[in-house]
Design a protein around this motif. Sequence first.
Motif, short mmCIF file in Angstrom:
data_model
loop_
_atom_site.label_atom_id
_atom_site.label_comp_id
_atom_site.label_asym_id
_atom_site.label_seq_id
_atom_site.Cartn_x
_atom_site.Cartn_y
_atom_site.Cartn_z
N SER A 137 0.81 -1.22 0.00
CA SER A 137 0.00 0.00 0.00
C SER A 137 0.84 1.28 0.00
N VAL A 138 2.16 1.16 0.16
CA VAL A 138 3.01 2.35 0.23
C VAL A 138 3.02 3.06 -1.12
N GLU A 139 2.65 4.33 -1.12
CA GLU A 139 2.59 5.12 -2.34
C GLU A 139 3.65 6.22 -2.38
N GLU A 140 4.22 6.55 -1.24
CA GLU A 140 5.18 7.66 -1.20
C GLU A 140 6.26 7.43 -0.16
N ILE A 141 7.49 7.73 -0.54
CA ILE A 141 8.61 7.76 0.39
C ILE A 141 8.87 9.22 0.72
N GLY A 142 8.80 9.57 1.99
CA GLY A 142 8.92 10.95 2.40
C GLY A 142 10.33 11.51 2.29
N GLU A 143 10.44 12.79 2.54
CA GLU A 143 11.70 13.51 2.45
C GLU A 143 12.77 12.91 3.37
N ARG A 144 13.92 12.59 2.79
CA ARG A 144 15.08 12.07 3.52
C ARG A 144 14.77 10.83 4.35
N ALA A 145 13.77 10.06 3.94
CA ALA A 145 13.33 8.91 4.74
C ALA A 145 14.43 7.88 4.97
N PHE A 146 15.30 7.70 3.97
CA PHE A 146 16.39 6.72 4.08
C PHE A 146 17.76 7.39 3.88
N GLN A 147 17.84 8.64 4.16
CA GLN A 147 19.11 9.35 4.03
C GLN A 147 20.19 8.71 4.89
N GLN A 148 21.38 8.56 4.33
CA GLN A 148 22.55 8.02 5.02
C GLN A 148 22.31 6.62 5.60
#
Length: 206
Positions: free
Chosen positions: A137-148
Motif C-alpha cells: 500500500s506504500v505510495e510515497e517515500i517521504g523527504e530524507r526517509a532513508f538518508q545516510q
Amino acid sequence: REIGAGVFARCSSATVLTIGSGITKISSGAFEHCSSIAEIVIPDNVTVIGSRAFSWCRAPAATVSIGSGVTEIGHRAFELCLMTSITIPDNVIAMGSYAFAGCGMLQSVVIGNGIKRISDYAFESCGSLTSIDFGSSVEEIGERAFQQCNGLTTITIPGSMKRIGLNAFRRCEKLASVNIEKGVEEIGEQAFYQCKAITKVTIPDG
C-alpha cells in the motif's frame, strides 16, 4: 487506559518491561532513555505508541515487537534504539517523522500493508540497514526517509509506489544498484544525491 507521558522516562536500570492487556496507549516519552530494556513487546491491545515513547532505549541488540492492534507510531517513537529488525504491522496507518531514525544496528525493515506514506526522516541514518520490504500500500517515500542508510547496496522501488520524495536516499554511500519499476510517477529532487557507489540505474519506459 494509558501509560502517561514521561512516567518511566530515564529509568536507566530497568531491564524488563511488561505491558498489561488493559493498556491501549503508550504516551509521549513514557519509556524514553530507558537504556537497559533489552526486549520491548507491544501487546495487541495497544493502539497508539506516542512520540518519543521508546526513544534512546539503547540496550545492545534489543528486540522490538509491535502488536497487531497498533494503528499509530508517533514522532521519534523508536529513535536511536538498537534493535536489529522491525516489522510494522498491517494495521499501522500513521507513522511520525524520525520514527526509527538513527537506529544504528537496524538491518531489516518490513513495512506492513497499511502504511501509504513513509514519513520524513523515518529511517534516516540507520547505517546497518540492508533490507527493506515495502508494503503493497506504500505510495510515497517521504523527504530524507532513508538518508545516510549506508548499509544499502541495492534497492528496488515497486510499481505500487507513486512518489519518491526529496533527498529520500541521499548519501547512501554503498548503494550500487537502483531499480525503479513501472508505475512510479515522480522522483523528487536529489533523491539519490551523493550516492557515489551507484553503477546501475534502471528506469522503465513511461
